[in-house]
Design an enzyme around this catalytic site. Sequence first.
Site, PDB file in Angstrom:
ATOM      1  N   ARG A 121       0.828  -1.206   0.000  1.00 33.76           N
ATOM      2  CA  ARG A 121       0.000   0.000   0.000  1.00 33.76           C
ATOM      3  C   ARG A 121       0.868   1.264   0.000  1.00 33.76           C
ATOM      4  O   ARG A 121       0.576   2.245  -0.690  1.00 33.76           O
ATOM      5  CB  ARG A 121      -0.926  -0.042   1.222  1.00 33.76           C
ATOM      6  CG  ARG A 121      -1.923   1.095   1.276  1.00 33.76           C
ATOM      7  CD  ARG A 121      -3.037   0.808   2.268  1.00 33.76           C
ATOM      8  NE  ARG A 121      -3.878   1.981   2.421  1.00 33.76           N
ATOM      9  CZ  ARG A 121      -3.979   2.695   3.543  1.00 33.76           C
ATOM     10  NH1 ARG A 121      -3.300   2.348   4.623  1.00 33.76           N
ATOM     11  NH2 ARG A 121      -4.747   3.760   3.590  1.00 33.76           N
ATOM     12  N   PRO A 181      -6.652   8.120  -5.486  1.00 33.53           N
ATOM     13  CA  PRO A 181      -7.994   7.598  -5.749  1.00 33.53           C
ATOM     14  C   PRO A 181      -8.644   7.167  -4.432  1.00 33.53           C
ATOM     15  O   PRO A 181      -8.011   6.495  -3.624  1.00 33.53           O
ATOM     16  CB  PRO A 181      -7.748   6.400  -6.665  1.00 33.53           C
ATOM     17  CG  PRO A 181      -6.290   6.106  -6.595  1.00 33.53           C
ATOM     18  CD  PRO A 181      -5.594   7.342  -6.136  1.00 33.53           C
ATOM     19  N   SER A 237       8.617  10.070  -1.735  1.00 32.37           N
ATOM     20  CA  SER A 237       8.156  11.290  -1.043  1.00 32.37           C
ATOM     21  C   SER A 237       7.216  10.941   0.106  1.00 32.37           C
ATOM     22  O   SER A 237       7.080  11.696   1.060  1.00 32.37           O
ATOM     23  CB  SER A 237       7.487  12.267  -2.020  1.00 32.37           C
ATOM     24  OG  SER A 237       6.476  11.625  -2.768  1.00 32.37           O
ATOM     25  N   HIS A 273       0.766   4.289  -2.709  1.00 29.76           N
ATOM     26  CA  HIS A 273       0.500   5.672  -2.289  1.00 29.76           C
ATOM     27  C   HIS A 273       1.674   6.588  -2.642  1.00 29.76           C
ATOM     28  O   HIS A 273       1.480   7.777  -2.874  1.00 29.76           O
ATOM     29  CB  HIS A 273       0.207   5.730  -0.782  1.00 29.76           C
ATOM     30  CG  HIS A 273      -1.184   5.290  -0.442  1.00 29.76           C
ATOM     31  ND1 HIS A 273      -2.026   6.019   0.369  1.00 29.76           N
ATOM     32  CD2 HIS A 273      -1.896   4.191  -0.819  1.00 29.76           C
ATOM     33  CE1 HIS A 273      -3.189   5.392   0.478  1.00 29.76           C
ATOM     34  NE2 HIS A 273      -3.131   4.277  -0.220  1.00 29.76           N
ATOM     35  N   HIS A 295      -5.907  -5.258  -3.122  1.00 32.80           N
ATOM     36  CA  HIS A 295      -6.844  -5.294  -1.991  1.00 32.80           C
ATOM     37  C   HIS A 295      -7.060  -6.718  -1.470  1.00 32.80           C
ATOM     38  O   HIS A 295      -7.836  -6.922  -0.543  1.00 32.80           O
ATOM     39  CB  HIS A 295      -8.194  -4.677  -2.392  1.00 32.80           C
ATOM     40  CG  HIS A 295      -8.154  -3.196  -2.533  1.00 32.80           C
ATOM     41  ND1 HIS A 295      -9.157  -2.465  -3.132  1.00 32.80           N
ATOM     42  CD2 HIS A 295      -7.215  -2.284  -2.164  1.00 32.80           C
ATOM     43  CE1 HIS A 295      -8.842  -1.173  -3.117  1.00 32.80           C
ATOM     44  NE2 HIS A 295      -7.665  -1.048  -2.538  1.00 32.80           N
ATOM     45  N   THR A 296      -6.388  -7.692  -2.070  1.00 35.66           N
ATOM     46  CA  THR A 296      -6.435  -9.053  -1.530  1.00 35.66           C
ATOM     47  C   THR A 296      -5.677  -9.136  -0.205  1.00 35.66           C
ATOM     48  O   THR A 296      -5.863 -10.062   0.574  1.00 35.66           O
ATOM     49  CB  THR A 296      -5.851 -10.075  -2.538  1.00 35.66           C
ATOM     50  OG1 THR A 296      -5.907 -11.377  -1.952  1.00 35.66           O
ATOM     51  CG2 THR A 296      -4.410  -9.780  -2.889  1.00 35.66           C
ATOM     52  N   GLY A 347       4.998  10.523  -8.634  1.00 33.08           N
ATOM     53  CA  GLY A 347       5.765   9.370  -9.105  1.00 33.08           C
ATOM     54  C   GLY A 347       6.409   8.618  -7.951  1.00 33.08           C
ATOM     55  O   GLY A 347       6.323   9.021  -6.790  1.00 33.08           O
ATOM     56  N   ASP A 395      -3.955 -13.777  -3.425  1.00 36.13           N
ATOM     57  CA  ASP A 395      -4.714 -14.676  -4.302  1.00 36.13           C
ATOM     58  C   ASP A 395      -5.772 -13.872  -5.055  1.00 36.13           C
ATOM     59  O   ASP A 395      -5.788 -12.639  -4.992  1.00 36.13           O
ATOM     60  CB  ASP A 395      -5.345 -15.809  -3.489  1.00 36.13           C
ATOM     61  CG  ASP A 395      -6.224 -15.303  -2.343  1.00 36.13           C
ATOM     62  OD1 ASP A 395      -6.746 -14.166  -2.451  1.00 36.13           O
ATOM     63  OD2 ASP A 395      -6.404 -16.028  -1.342  1.00 36.13           O
ATOM     64  N   ASP A 440     -10.146  -9.232   2.678  1.00 38.38           N
ATOM     65  CA  ASP A 440     -10.857 -10.456   2.295  1.00 38.38           C
ATOM     66  C   ASP A 440     -10.505 -11.532   3.329  1.00 38.38           C
ATOM     67  O   ASP A 440      -9.608 -11.332   4.153  1.00 38.38           O
ATOM     68  CB  ASP A 440     -10.579 -10.849   0.827  1.00 38.38           C
ATOM     69  CG  ASP A 440      -9.251 -11.545   0.560  1.00 38.38           C
ATOM     70  OD1 ASP A 440      -8.655 -12.108   1.499  1.00 38.38           O
ATOM     71  OD2 ASP A 440      -8.807 -11.547  -0.600  1.00 38.38           O
ATOM     72  N   ASN A 471      -3.189   8.933   4.077  1.00 42.53           N
ATOM     73  CA  ASN A 471      -1.962   8.231   4.466  1.00 42.53           C
ATOM     74  C   ASN A 471      -1.768   8.035   5.961  1.00 42.53           C
ATOM     75  O   ASN A 471      -0.812   7.379   6.383  1.00 42.53           O
ATOM     76  CB  ASN A 471      -0.736   8.971   3.904  1.00 42.53           C
ATOM     77  CG  ASN A 471      -0.646   8.847   2.391  1.00 42.53           C
ATOM     78  OD1 ASN A 471      -1.265   7.976   1.808  1.00 42.53           O
ATOM     79  ND2 ASN A 471       0.114   9.721   1.764  1.00 42.53           N
TER      80      ASN A 471
END
Length: 318
Positions: free
Chosen positions: A61, A160, A75, A65, A190-191, A71, A250, A243, A93
Amino acid sequence: MSMAIVVAFLTSLFFISVSTLGNALSLNYYDQTCPDAELIVSKVVKDETTKDKTVPAALLRMHFHDCFIRGCDASVLLSSKGKNTAEKDGPPNVSLHAFYVIDNAKKEVEALCPGVVSCADILAFAARDAVVISGGPIWDVPKGRKDGRTSKASETIQMPAPTFNISQLQQSFSQRGLSMEDLVALSGGHTLGFSHCSSFQNRIHNFNSKHDIDPSMAPSFAGRLKSICPVNSQAKNAGTTMDPSSTTFDNTYYKLILQGKSLFSSDQALLTSPTTKTLVSKFATSKEAFSNAFVKSMIKMSSITGGQEVRKNCRVVN
């Protein structure tokens, strides 16, 4: 045309093509200067994961982020200083953690090859190692990122959000040169991990004027979330895993979307466009198709560069 002129012409062409690459990355960037850098980072990530199983999700994550703001320039690792509030203290964050893992890896790499390996590269290696440790695919990370000198919390508004609809998601990704396939593949991150109630409250309480619960959510699943996250709850760390197999990389995430059991609006939104819906079904059916797409998209995302230096300490500019 004489041979000398031909050689001179080809040489000048070579220099033009190299200089236009600018901050181009390469697979053998540290072969001469710090060949063991990746092994060191990998060992640190493994060691820290044995102590805290949430480390891989946190590192993946963190890299995401980082790359989405200015980029992949590390940072996100800079600390706030004086009047400047840094990215890591921006709203999206504040729940990032495990920065110490990058610090530890940097310290060990610095001891071996001082001033050579950027924090941005270390974070990219760590994100890849996080996926591998969790049972996901392995890939060769392109190297040579530089570390940025600017970090502003105000810019994290560009991340996002979990409440985004498909057009907002598409816009956010395309601004960074990422396609709809990249969007669906990278969402598969997000798994791994855990979400706080605040990221999905909008779907289980006062969804809109007609529905209390988002009608695209399976009622039994919504009921379970409501019991974990009651309305007006002040419980600081309440939430749930992304999950049921949240420490295993997975394709369960995609299966859950098709069952109406995804956590975020932005996850469920992947079914609202024919292109992304087809990809969700494809990845739900084949872990291999997901893994291949994920690797391709991770390499693409992590190649968005933007830094200027190699920091000695990941938390402060040189």
